[in-house]
Design an enzyme around this catalytic site. Structure first.
Site, PDB file in Angstrom:
ATOM      1  N   HIS A  66     -11.262  -4.370  -1.156  1.00  0.00           N
ATOM      2  CA  HIS A  66     -12.666  -4.719  -1.408  1.00  0.00           C
ATOM      3  C   HIS A  66     -12.870  -6.226  -1.479  1.00  0.00           C
ATOM      4  CE1 HIS A  66     -14.573  -0.644  -2.634  1.00  0.00           C
ATOM      5  NE2 HIS A  66     -13.594  -0.466  -1.780  1.00  0.00           N
ATOM      6  N   ASN A  95     -18.679  -0.637  -5.619  1.00  0.00           N
ATOM      7  CA  ASN A  95     -17.803  -1.216  -6.640  1.00  0.00           C
ATOM      8  C   ASN A  95     -18.140  -0.789  -8.065  1.00  0.00           C
ATOM      9  OD1 ASN A  95     -16.495  -2.617  -4.619  1.00  0.00           O
ATOM     10  ND2 ASN A  95     -17.622  -4.537  -4.964  1.00  0.00           N
ATOM     11  N   HIS A 194      -5.413   6.217   0.918  1.00  0.00           N
ATOM     12  CA  HIS A 194      -5.891   7.327   0.098  1.00  0.00           C
ATOM     13  C   HIS A 194      -4.788   8.349  -0.191  1.00  0.00           C
ATOM     14  CE1 HIS A 194     -10.469   6.567   0.897  1.00  0.00           C
ATOM     15  NE2 HIS A 194      -9.868   5.560   0.299  1.00  0.00           N
TER      16      HIS A 194
HETATM   17  C1  HEM Z   1     -11.844   4.229   5.691  1.00  0.00           C
HETATM   18  C2  HEM Z   1     -12.848   3.867   4.926  1.00  0.00           C
HETATM   19  C3  HEM Z   1     -12.803   4.016   3.433  1.00  0.00           C
HETATM   20  C4  HEM Z   1     -13.726   4.640   2.667  1.00  0.00           C
HETATM   21  C5  HEM Z   1     -15.013   5.301   3.149  1.00  0.00           C
HETATM   22  C6  HEM Z   1     -13.257   4.584   1.309  1.00  0.00           C
HETATM   23  C7  HEM Z   1     -13.928   5.111   0.216  1.00  0.00           C
HETATM   24  C8  HEM Z   1     -13.364   5.283  -1.027  1.00  0.00           C
HETATM   25  C9  HEM Z   1     -13.993   5.969  -2.109  1.00  0.00           C
HETATM   26  C10 HEM Z   1     -15.404   6.561  -2.069  1.00  0.00           C
HETATM   27  C11 HEM Z   1     -13.127   5.990  -3.150  1.00  0.00           C
HETATM   28  C12 HEM Z   1     -13.363   6.602  -4.530  1.00  0.00           C
HETATM   29  C13 HEM Z   1     -14.218   5.656  -5.353  1.00  0.00           C
HETATM   30  C14 HEM Z   1     -14.752   6.282  -6.614  1.00  0.00           C
HETATM   31  O1  HEM Z   1     -14.560   7.466  -6.850  1.00  0.00           O
HETATM   32  O2  HEM Z   1     -15.371   5.559  -7.398  1.00  0.00           O
HETATM   33  C15 HEM Z   1     -11.945   5.310  -2.728  1.00  0.00           C
HETATM   34  C16 HEM Z   1     -10.821   5.131  -3.494  1.00  0.00           C
HETATM   35  C17 HEM Z   1      -9.728   4.413  -3.086  1.00  0.00           C
HETATM   36  N1  HEM Z   1      -9.620   3.682  -1.927  1.00  0.00           N
HETATM   37 FE1  HEM Z   1     -10.818   3.836  -0.320  1.00  0.00          FE
HETATM   38  N2  HEM Z   1     -12.064   3.918   1.274  1.00  0.00           N
HETATM   39  C18 HEM Z   1     -11.747   3.541   2.550  1.00  0.00           C
HETATM   40  C19 HEM Z   1     -10.655   2.805   2.939  1.00  0.00           C
HETATM   41  C20 HEM Z   1      -9.709   2.311   2.067  1.00  0.00           C
HETATM   42  C21 HEM Z   1      -8.719   1.320   2.400  1.00  0.00           C
HETATM   43  C22 HEM Z   1      -8.612   0.617   3.749  1.00  0.00           C
HETATM   44  C23 HEM Z   1      -7.968   1.125   1.283  1.00  0.00           C
HETATM   45  C24 HEM Z   1      -6.826   0.183   1.068  1.00  0.00           C
HETATM   46  C25 HEM Z   1      -6.088  -0.338   2.023  1.00  0.00           C
HETATM   47  C26 HEM Z   1      -8.478   2.023   0.278  1.00  0.00           C
HETATM   48  C27 HEM Z   1      -7.919   2.207  -0.965  1.00  0.00           C
HETATM   49  C28 HEM Z   1      -8.408   3.076  -1.914  1.00  0.00           C
HETATM   50  C29 HEM Z   1      -7.663   3.466  -3.095  1.00  0.00           C
HETATM   51  C30 HEM Z   1      -6.230   3.069  -3.404  1.00  0.00           C
HETATM   52  C31 HEM Z   1      -8.508   4.293  -3.845  1.00  0.00           C
HETATM   53  C32 HEM Z   1      -8.214   4.908  -5.221  1.00  0.00           C
HETATM   54  C33 HEM Z   1      -8.545   3.879  -6.273  1.00  0.00           C
HETATM   55  C34 HEM Z   1      -8.312   4.323  -7.713  1.00  0.00           C
HETATM   56  O3  HEM Z   1      -7.848   5.428  -7.973  1.00  0.00           O
HETATM   57  O4  HEM Z   1      -8.643   3.503  -8.599  1.00  0.00           O
HETATM   58  N3  HEM Z   1      -9.553   2.697   0.772  1.00  0.00           N
HETATM   59  N4  HEM Z   1     -12.125   4.872  -1.435  1.00  0.00           N
END
Ligand code: HEM
Ligand SMILES: *[C@@H]1O[C@H](CO)[C@@H](O)[C@H](O)[C@H]1NC(C)=O
Ligand SMILES: *[C@@H]1O[C@H](CO)[C@@H](O)[C@H](O)[C@H]1NC(C)=O
Ligand SMILES: *[C@@H]1O[C@H](CO)[C@@H](O)[C@H](O)[C@H]1NC(C)=O
Ligand SMILES: *[C@@H]1O[C@H](CO)[C@@H](O)[C@H](O)[C@H]1NC(C)=O
Ligand SMILES: *[C@@H]1O[C@H](CO)[C@@H](O)[C@H](O)[C@H]1NC(C)=O
Length: 322
Positions: A66, A95, A194
């Site tokens: 982010h 965020n 993910h």
């Molecule tokens: C492909 C497009 C992506 C979308 C649409 C997306 C969307 C999201 C969403 C909606 C969440 C959950 C947020 C919440 O519940 O508040 C999430 C969590 C997460 N995302 Fe993504 N994301 C994407 C790509 C990425 C990328 C490129 C990374 C890192 C290289 C990433 C790493 C993470 C991680 C590690 C979590 C879990 C965070 C936690 O448990 O605190 N995401 N993402």
């Protein structure tokens, strides 16, 4: 090597440092003289934070993403809002009530300030902490290039418009990543992040109640903690993004093939489309996923860094220097 004198060795090192700066502006050795303990200091704190709570590794990885997708890897995501004075990115839709790990970054920063003040940027801390988190959770390692400087501003607008939404379809996901210089292969590899972490019910409710490309048993399991109405009070209930959310592995891709993707955007990567073959490849070949993920993370870390005399080295990651 035995005949290499120490002066010719240091000449060689200097030349390599200069060449490294010219080719990419960032260098893995950036702090080797100015703050030799920088990397071990960050790693120690990350290992301790992950030992306390494995999800923190996921949260730190996401912070770097982010950061980098919004005006480049410049620490802009870390700046606190100051009502009436400064508006940052923390309250952007992707965020707010979602990003975490800021206290871990603060701890690392204060350790680094006491060891080598005004030297290690917050943007670099995020890049190293992301790598160390992935390693701590069982994933691949990579060499982190360093020398990013910190922004003196942030962009709420860009955070709202340039971070991908979980409601996007494949074409829009591809566009969102292409806008940052990533091809489809990078996009699928990076989405493999993910494999760790969790998401809130309000972001997957529509998927588990209304979508057809989902395994019904999986949907029923997720419905147990995520009722069909927002008035149920469980918007913020969490579910693991894949079935082994505390381990960095290739389970995410296995889940997609079994129609167990949690977010709409996750399942888009395996939905009779152009990225299916890559999902299938990563499902069976974890090392290929690890290799591609590491390369894509290096590429992400290169997104428009501030270097030279641009930006600053914040002493407090939450605010611009006085
Ligand atoms: C492909 C497009 C992506 C979308 C649409 C997306 C969307 C999201 C969403 C909606 C969440 C959950 C947020 C919440 O519940 O508040 C999430 C969590 C997460 N995302 Fe993504 N994301 C994407 C790509 C990425 C990328 C490129 C990374 C890192 C290289 C990433 C790493 C993470 C991680 C590690 C979590 C879990 C965070 C936690 O448990 O605190 N995401 N993402
Ligand atoms: C760093 O520490 C030195 C020695 O304690 C001090 O003189 C200097 O002002 C500090 N620099 C910054 C930018 O805080
Ligand atoms: C933030 O600062 C950078 C570099 O000085 C500048 O290019 C950018 O336009 C600024 N962004 C905002 C939102 O003011
Ligand atoms: C529902 O949430 C509770 C509390 O967080 C948790 O212990 C339980 O495992 C969850 N159940 C399912 C099916 O995810
Ligand atoms: C939500 O679930 C409840 C209980 O299962 C059911 O009675 C109701 O009709 C559902 N509402 C919607 C909008 O699907
Ligand atoms: C793909 O297409 C087949 C045949 O039409 C269909 O059965 C399947 O549910 C579709 N979706 C996915 C994710 O494979």
């Amino acid at each position: 090597m035995a005949s290499f004198s120490s002066s010719s060795l240091s000449f060689f090192v200097t030349v390599m440092l200069v060449l490294g700066r010219i080719s990419s502006q960032l260098s893995p050795n950036f702090y080797s003289l100015s703050c030799p303990s920088a990397l071990t200091t960050i790693q120690t704190e990350v290992i301790s934070a992950v030992a306390k709570e494995r999800r923190m590794g996921a949260s730190l990885l996401r912070l770097h993403f982010h950061d980098c997708f919004v005006q480049g890897c410049d620490g802009s995501v870390l700046l606190d809002d100051i009502p009436g004075v400064f508006t940052g990115e923390k309250n952007a839709l992707p965020n707010a009530n979602s990003l975490r790990g800021f206290e871990v970054i603060d701890t690392i920063k204060s350790k680094l300030e006491s060891k080598c003040n005004a030297t290690v940027s917050c943007a670099d801390i995020l890049a190293v902490a992301a790598r160390d988190s992935v390693v701590a959770l069982g994933g691949p390692s990579w060499v982190v290039k360093l020398g990013r400087r910190d922004s003196t501003n942030a962009s709420l607008t860009d955070a709202n418009s340039q971070l991908p939404s979980p409601f996007l379809n494949l074409a829009a996901l591809l566009t969102s990543f292409a806008n940052k210089g990533f091809d489809a292969k990078d996009m699928v590899a990076l989405s493999g992040a993910h494999t760790v972490g969790q998401a809130r019910c309000l972001l997957f409710r529509n998927r588990i109640y209304n979508e057809a490309n989902i395994d019904p048993q999986f949907a029923n399991l997720r419905k147990q903690n995520c009722s069909n109405s927002t008035s149920g009070g469980d918007d913020n209930n969490l579910a693991s993004l894949d079935q082994t959310g505390t381990f960095f592995d290739s389970q995410y891709f296995k889940d997609l093939v079994e129609l167990n993707g949690l977010l709409h955007s996750d399942q888009q990567l395996y939905n009779n489309g152009s990225t299916d073959s890559q999902v299938l490849a990563y499902k069976t070949n974890k090392l290929q996923f690890f290799h591609d993920f590491a390369n894509a993370m290096v590429k992400m870390g290169d997104l428009s860094p501030l270097t030279g005399s641009n930006g600053q080295i914040r002493t407090d990651c939450r605010k611009i220097n006085a």
